[in-house]
Design an enzyme around this catalytic site. Structure first.
Site, PDB file in Angstrom:
ATOM      1  N   ASP A 196       0.829  -1.215   0.000  1.00  0.00           N
ATOM      2  CA  ASP A 196       0.000   0.000   0.000  1.00  0.00           C
ATOM      3  C   ASP A 196       0.858   1.257   0.000  1.00  0.00           C
ATOM      4  O   ASP A 196       2.082   1.176   0.082  1.00  0.00           O
ATOM      5  CB  ASP A 196      -0.952  -0.014   1.198  1.00  0.00           C
ATOM      6  CG  ASP A 196      -0.230   0.191   2.522  1.00  0.00           C
ATOM      7  OD1 ASP A 196       0.935  -0.263   2.672  1.00  0.00           O
ATOM      8  OD2 ASP A 196      -0.801   0.830   3.423  1.00  0.00           O
ATOM      9  N   GLU A 199       3.397   1.610   2.576  1.00  0.00           N
ATOM     10  CA  GLU A 199       4.519   0.684   2.416  1.00  0.00           C
ATOM     11  C   GLU A 199       4.533  -0.424   3.467  1.00  0.00           C
ATOM     12  O   GLU A 199       5.589  -0.921   3.830  1.00  0.00           O
ATOM     13  CB  GLU A 199       5.863   1.452   2.470  1.00  0.00           C
ATOM     14  CG  GLU A 199       5.827   2.749   1.670  1.00  0.00           C
ATOM     15  CD  GLU A 199       7.183   3.415   1.520  1.00  0.00           C
ATOM     16  OE1 GLU A 199       7.699   3.385   0.409  1.00  0.00           O
ATOM     17  OE2 GLU A 199       7.710   3.957   2.492  1.00  0.00           O
TER      18      GLU A 199
HETATM   19  C1  NOJ Z   1       7.897   2.475   7.936  1.00  0.00           C
HETATM   20  C2  NOJ Z   1       6.610   3.200   7.814  1.00  0.00           C
HETATM   21  O1  NOJ Z   1       5.577   2.562   8.470  1.00  0.00           O
HETATM   22  C3  NOJ Z   1       6.287   3.440   6.411  1.00  0.00           C
HETATM   23  O2  NOJ Z   1       5.054   4.055   6.278  1.00  0.00           O
HETATM   24  C4  NOJ Z   1       7.376   4.282   5.828  1.00  0.00           C
HETATM   25  O3  NOJ Z   1       7.058   4.577   4.513  1.00  0.00           O
HETATM   26  C5  NOJ Z   1       8.706   3.571   5.929  1.00  0.00           C
HETATM   27  N1  NOJ Z   1       8.965   3.128   7.254  1.00  0.00           N
HETATM   28  C6  NOJ Z   1       9.825   4.462   5.412  1.00  0.00           C
HETATM   29  O4  NOJ Z   1      10.176   5.463   6.281  1.00  0.00           O
HETATM   30  C1  NOJ Z   2       6.181   7.335   4.623  1.00  0.00           C
HETATM   31  C2  NOJ Z   2       4.865   7.172   3.975  1.00  0.00           C
HETATM   32  O1  NOJ Z   2       4.207   6.092   4.585  1.00  0.00           O
HETATM   33  C3  NOJ Z   2       4.948   6.962   2.490  1.00  0.00           C
HETATM   34  O2  NOJ Z   2       3.658   7.043   1.942  1.00  0.00           O
HETATM   35  C4  NOJ Z   2       5.844   7.971   1.851  1.00  0.00           C
HETATM   36  O3  NOJ Z   2       5.952   7.699   0.482  1.00  0.00           O
HETATM   37  C5  NOJ Z   2       7.212   7.962   2.484  1.00  0.00           C
HETATM   38  N1  NOJ Z   2       7.132   8.107   3.911  1.00  0.00           N
HETATM   39  C6  NOJ Z   2       8.085   9.091   1.961  1.00  0.00           C
HETATM   40  O4  NOJ Z   2       7.518  10.332   2.291  1.00  0.00           O
END
Ligand code: NOJ
Ligand code: NOJ
Length: 458
Positions: A196, A199
């Site tokens: 999603d 991530e």
């Molecule tokens: C873990 C986070 O839950 C996720 O949303 C994020 O994109 C990554 N770490 C990268 O910082």
């Molecule tokens: C965390 C977020 O969960 C993700 O959607 C985003 O792409 C990265 N950080 C970078 O901002």
């Protein structure tokens, strides 16, 4: 007669006064946000055309090109380009867009661990990011296609057909231009599960499907414009089939749009399946054809569930105006590691944008129907007066006052954003749920973009 006039005068003065100060803040903050956002495009140390998620290189390291963040940012740069009256700025925005086109194509042709176009991020110098990660993330190529199809239309309107054919959309296979390649990838891979936008979870996601659908619909229009009629038919057919799957995310039992279906990997603790990204899907992927418009009863129901949940959950929401919004109730990401989740600036701004767009959308629609699904939302914006079964028409004083309340509620979220923004106008990713202080990646590009879009919609 006299008392009515007096009443109106008081109401007028009050709203003029409070609007004034929020409006003043917004107009000053707009300049800072544009400046800080532009500073994250091709910054020193990055390749030309790369958009870093944040200048922060450690704790957390966000000095990378996330395809999603970059696309949402460059979508705003197109709006800045279209609105620029100053020639130097216009040329500057134009050049940034063309750099982004080239860098995006380079990403597509760089061998990466996803082995396809769903790779979520690259180092700022364009090198593949090889550590383990939640991949692929198939919202990313869809967003890139959506944004660059919009840019192709701008160029075509200026008669730059050859430029579009060379760099953005060449009709013909195998695809060797950026939008054509992303549309081929999206149209052939949307049935597969992926990670999603946060991530974390693998499955079928409402947000991902919404942007895939929009990319294919906008892509089909561009294909038609480029004389690629067969491809247009294929993209439209896939979009139609995605629409059927998107409908399945509505749970009438929970009265929310469920964020993920068929989870088959990643974190397993999102029990509520309630997630602010569903609203982002509606905001980022509106095709203005009656499919999930912002005022859809399911969107309103989900918005209300999110607002109530985060209101109760974050201590910082117990004082001050407006409600700070987070990603989802079970969130544990604190901006650098895992402890407790917090509200996010970009989501609080997005919920402001949502309310502004609902108010505008209802005015155009010309009526309000209160249903079992959206009753909780309409009760909140009518001090409990509106109940399921109620119908209001434009012209009724009650219709106007409800629509005004929705808009004012949007201002509450903007006031919340203002409250947590740094004194110098800086916006990070999150604000601490207890203290309200900024937390996580500083100067998050996406925070500035989300604020600017909300300000624009206001
Ligand atoms: C873990 C986070 O839950 C996720 O949303 C994020 O994109 C990554 N770490 C990268 O910082
Ligand atoms: C965390 C977020 O969960 C993700 O959607 C985003 O792409 C990265 N950080 C970078 O901002």
């Amino acid at each position: 007669m006299r008392s009515i006039a007096l009443g109106l005068a008081i109401i007028f003065c009050h709203s003029a006064f409070s609007d004034q100060s929020l409006s003043d803040w917004i107009s000053g903050q707009r300049k800072i946000a544009i400046h800080n956002l532009m500073a994250n495009i091709s910054p020193p140390g990055a390749a030309c055309g790369a958009v870093v998620a944040s200048p922060s290189k450690s704790n957390p390291d966000y000095f990378k090109h996330w395809v999603r963040d970059a696309g949402l940012t460059m979508n705003l740069v197109i709006s800045l380009y279209e609105g620029a009256s100053d020639r130097t700025w216009r040329e500057n925005y134009f050049q940034r867009m063309m750099d982004y086109v080239d860098f995006s194509r380079r990403n597509q042709t760089t061998p990466n661990p996803s082995g396809g176009l769903g790779e979520p991020l690259f180092y700022a110098n364009g090198a593949p990011y090889t550590p383990g990660w939640g991949r692929p993330q198939n919202d990313s190529p869809a967003i890139r296609a959506m944004v660059l199809a919009r840019w192709a239309n701008v160029l075509l309107d200026q008669g730059k057909v050859e430029l579009v054919k060379e760099k953005i959309y060449y009709p013909g296979l195998p695809a060797h231009t950026v939008v054509k390649a992303d549309l081929e990838y999206t149209s052939h891979h949307w049935r597969e599960t992926c990670f999603d936008l946060w991530e974390e979870v693998r499955g079928h996601h409402f947000y991902t499907r919404m942007v895939q659908r929009k990319a294919l619909i906008e892509g089909a229009k561009l294909a038609d414009r480029m004389g690629d009629g067969g491809a247009a038919l294929w993209y439209r057919e896939q979009a139609k089939q995605i629409s059927v799957e998107i409908e399945k995310h509505w749970s009438s039992q929970k009265n929310i749009i469920e964020t993920t279906l068929h989870r088959d990997g990643g974190v397993d603790y999102k029990h509520s399946n309630l997630d602010a990204s569903t609203l982002l899907g509606i905001l980022h992927a509106d095709t203005f054809d009656g499919f999930f418009p912002v005022y859809d009863e399911r969107a309103l129901a989900t918005a209300e569930a999110l607002v109530r949940t985060f209101h109760g959950m974050y201590p910082v929401n117990q004082t001050g105006e407006g409600i700070a919004i987070g990603r989802y109730p079970e969130d544990r990401y604190d901006g650098n590691g895992f402890s407790e989740g917090n509200p996010w600036l970009l989501l609080t701004a997005a919920v402001a944008e949502f309310h502004y767009r609902v108010a505008k959308g209802l005015r155009v629609l010309g009526h309000i129907d209160v249903t079992r699904a959206n009753e909780s939302f309409y009760r909140s914006v009518s001090h409990g007066l509106l109940k399921s079964g109620a119908h209001l028409k434009a012209g009724d004083p009650a219709f106007d006052s409800i629509v005004d309340n929705i808009r004012d509620r949007g201002d509450g979220f903007m006031a919340r954003v203002r409250r947590h923004t740094g004194g110098d106008g800086s916006m990070s990713e999150q604000m601490n749920r207890y203290s309200g202080f900024l937390q996580g990646a500083p100067d998050l590009t996406w925070s500035y973009a989300a604020f600017l879009v909300a300000a624009w919609e206001r």
